[in-house]
Design a protein around this motif. Structure first.
Motif, short mmCIF file in Angstrom:
data_model
loop_
_atom_site.label_atom_id
_atom_site.label_comp_id
_atom_site.label_asym_id
_atom_site.label_seq_id
_atom_site.Cartn_x
_atom_site.Cartn_y
_atom_site.Cartn_z
N GLU A 1 -3.87 -9.11 2.45
CA GLU A 1 -4.60 -8.10 2.14
C GLU A 1 -5.46 -7.31 3.19
OE1 GLU A 1 -9.35 -8.29 0.12
OE2 GLU A 1 -8.28 -10.23 0.50
N MET A 2 -5.33 -7.84 4.47
CA MET A 2 -5.80 -7.11 5.54
C MET A 2 -4.97 -6.12 6.01
SD MET A 2 -7.18 -10.08 8.02
CE MET A 2 -8.71 -10.81 7.70
N LYS B 1 -4.88 6.58 4.21
CA LYS B 1 -4.03 6.85 3.17
C LYS B 1 -4.30 8.64 3.03
CE LYS B 1 -7.76 6.35 -0.39
NZ LYS B 1 -8.08 5.82 -1.54
N PRO C 1 -3.67 -3.95 11.72
CA PRO C 1 -4.65 -4.65 10.94
C PRO C 1 -5.65 -5.55 11.84
CG PRO C 1 -2.57 -4.79 9.92
CD PRO C 1 -2.38 -4.10 11.19
N ALA D 1 0.92 -1.19 -0.11
CA ALA D 1 -0.14 0.07 0.20
C ALA D 1 0.71 1.28 -0.18
CB ALA D 1 -1.00 -0.13 1.18
N THR E 1 -3.88 -0.15 5.73
CA THR E 1 -3.01 1.07 5.42
C THR E 1 -3.92 1.94 4.63
OG1 THR E 1 -1.17 -0.45 5.45
CG2 THR E 1 -0.97 1.66 4.41
N MET E 2 -4.44 1.48 3.62
CA MET E 2 -5.32 2.23 2.51
C MET E 2 -6.45 3.10 3.45
SD MET E 2 -4.23 2.49 -0.18
CE MET E 2 -3.24 1.82 -1.67
N GLU E 3 -6.84 2.46 4.48
CA GLU E 3 -8.03 3.13 5.32
C GLU E 3 -7.36 4.53 5.87
OE1 GLU E 3 -9.16 0.38 8.16
OE2 GLU E 3 -10.13 -0.74 6.61
N TYR F 1 -2.91 -4.71 3.66
CA TYR F 1 -3.14 -3.54 2.78
C TYR F 1 -4.23 -2.60 2.94
CZ TYR F 1 -4.01 -1.88 -2.21
OH TYR F 1 -4.44 -1.05 -3.21
N ASN F 2 -5.36 -3.25 3.38
CA ASN F 2 -6.57 -2.36 3.31
C ASN F 2 -6.64 -1.64 4.58
OD1 ASN F 2 -8.11 -3.77 1.22
ND2 ASN F 2 -8.50 -5.30 2.53
N LYS G 1 -4.81 -13.85 2.41
CA LYS G 1 -5.96 -12.88 3.37
C LYS G 1 -5.27 -11.75 4.25
CE LYS G 1 -9.99 -13.72 6.04
NZ LYS G 1 -11.02 -14.80 6.73
#
Length: 258
Positions: A235-236, A245, A217, A24, A241-243, A238-239, A232
């Motif tokens: 992905e957690m 951004k 996470p 991310a 971190t993007m939350e 990654y998500n 999985k």
């Protein structure tokens, strides 16, 4: 130009989330200038500092079965050996020292003789990474300069302080979030693991307060030895971190997009 430091906690298989965090950050144009890692975070951080992309590291680790990575080594000092992790690193990292890495790296391990956490940033590399990941009683301790070392997480499972003063912004990735009692697995290994994290929680969250961005996470049910959930967990991370951004962009606004 701001220097961005990244601290990566221990956490066993949950360390795959660190790779998602790195993925991310790359997509957000964040260039990491220094990495601090312990245990699983040390392994992920070392491979990234050597120049490998997060998804490349993920695929290489997934290609190894649990018993390929953690070979049996029945002895009085540990059940498993991390020798195969060392062999994996030697396959992809040609120079066994900190100085040849692309990104400055700090590895934390616990000195058993002196009862203190030690941070390494120079000299031979592989032995320090293996020492940092050697969970007591599960993996054999590592002899470095005549003294035995084990998992750095015993005394500092989130080594942030070594980045303060060296970096303008510190991002922390912590993969051992504590949950309420309804979410605790009652299996023996999960109880031991959960008690360990309860014991070190105050130190971890003291370190977390030093971070400018703290990424944690949500990984319920993901045990530290459950290697089969790599995608999985990635992905957690990654998500999570993007939350953040928007906050990351605000702190790193002066950085060029890489």
């Amino acid at each position: 130009m701001k220097k961005i430091g990244l601290a990566l906690s221990g956490g066993g298989a949950r360390g795959y989330a660190h790779l998602g965090v790195l993925q991310a950050l790359e997509e957000l144009g964040i260039k990491v200038a220094a990495i601090s890692g312990v245990s699983a975070g040390a392994i992920a951080g070392t491979l990234y500092a050597a120049g490998y992309k997060p998804k490349e590291i993920l695929e290489q680790l997934k290609a190894q079965s649990y018993f390929k990575l953690f070979s049996l080594a029945l002895s009085k000092t540990g059940i498993f050996s991390l020798k195969n992790v060392e062999l994996l690193m030697s396959k992809f990292i040609k120079e066994n020292n900190f100085e040849h890495l692309n990104i400055p790296l700090y590895i934390t391990a616990t000195n058993l003789s002196e009862g203190r956490a030690v941070t390494f940033s120079e000299g031979t590399l592989f032995d320090k990474v293996i020492a940092s990941a050697s969970v007591p009683a599960i993996f054999s301790p590592v002899l470095i300069d005549g003294e035995y070392f084990v998992d750095g997480g015993v005394l500092n499972n989130f080594p942030v302080e070594c980045l303060k003063g060296n970096c303008d912004v510190v991002i922390g990735s912590h993969v051992n979030k504590l949950y309420d009692g309804s979410q605790v697995d009652i299996s023996r290994i999960q109880i031991i693991e959960h008690c360990f994290h309860l014991a070190i929680a105050s130190k971890v969250y003291t370190q977390a307060a030093l971070c400018d961005i703290f990424i944690e996470p949500y990984l319920p049910g993901m045990g530290m030895f459950e290697m089969n959930h790599a995608d999985k967990i990635f992905e957690m991370g990654y998500n999570a971190t993007m939350e953040q951004k928007v906050g990351i962009a605000a702190l790193t606004a002066t950085l060029p997009v890489s």
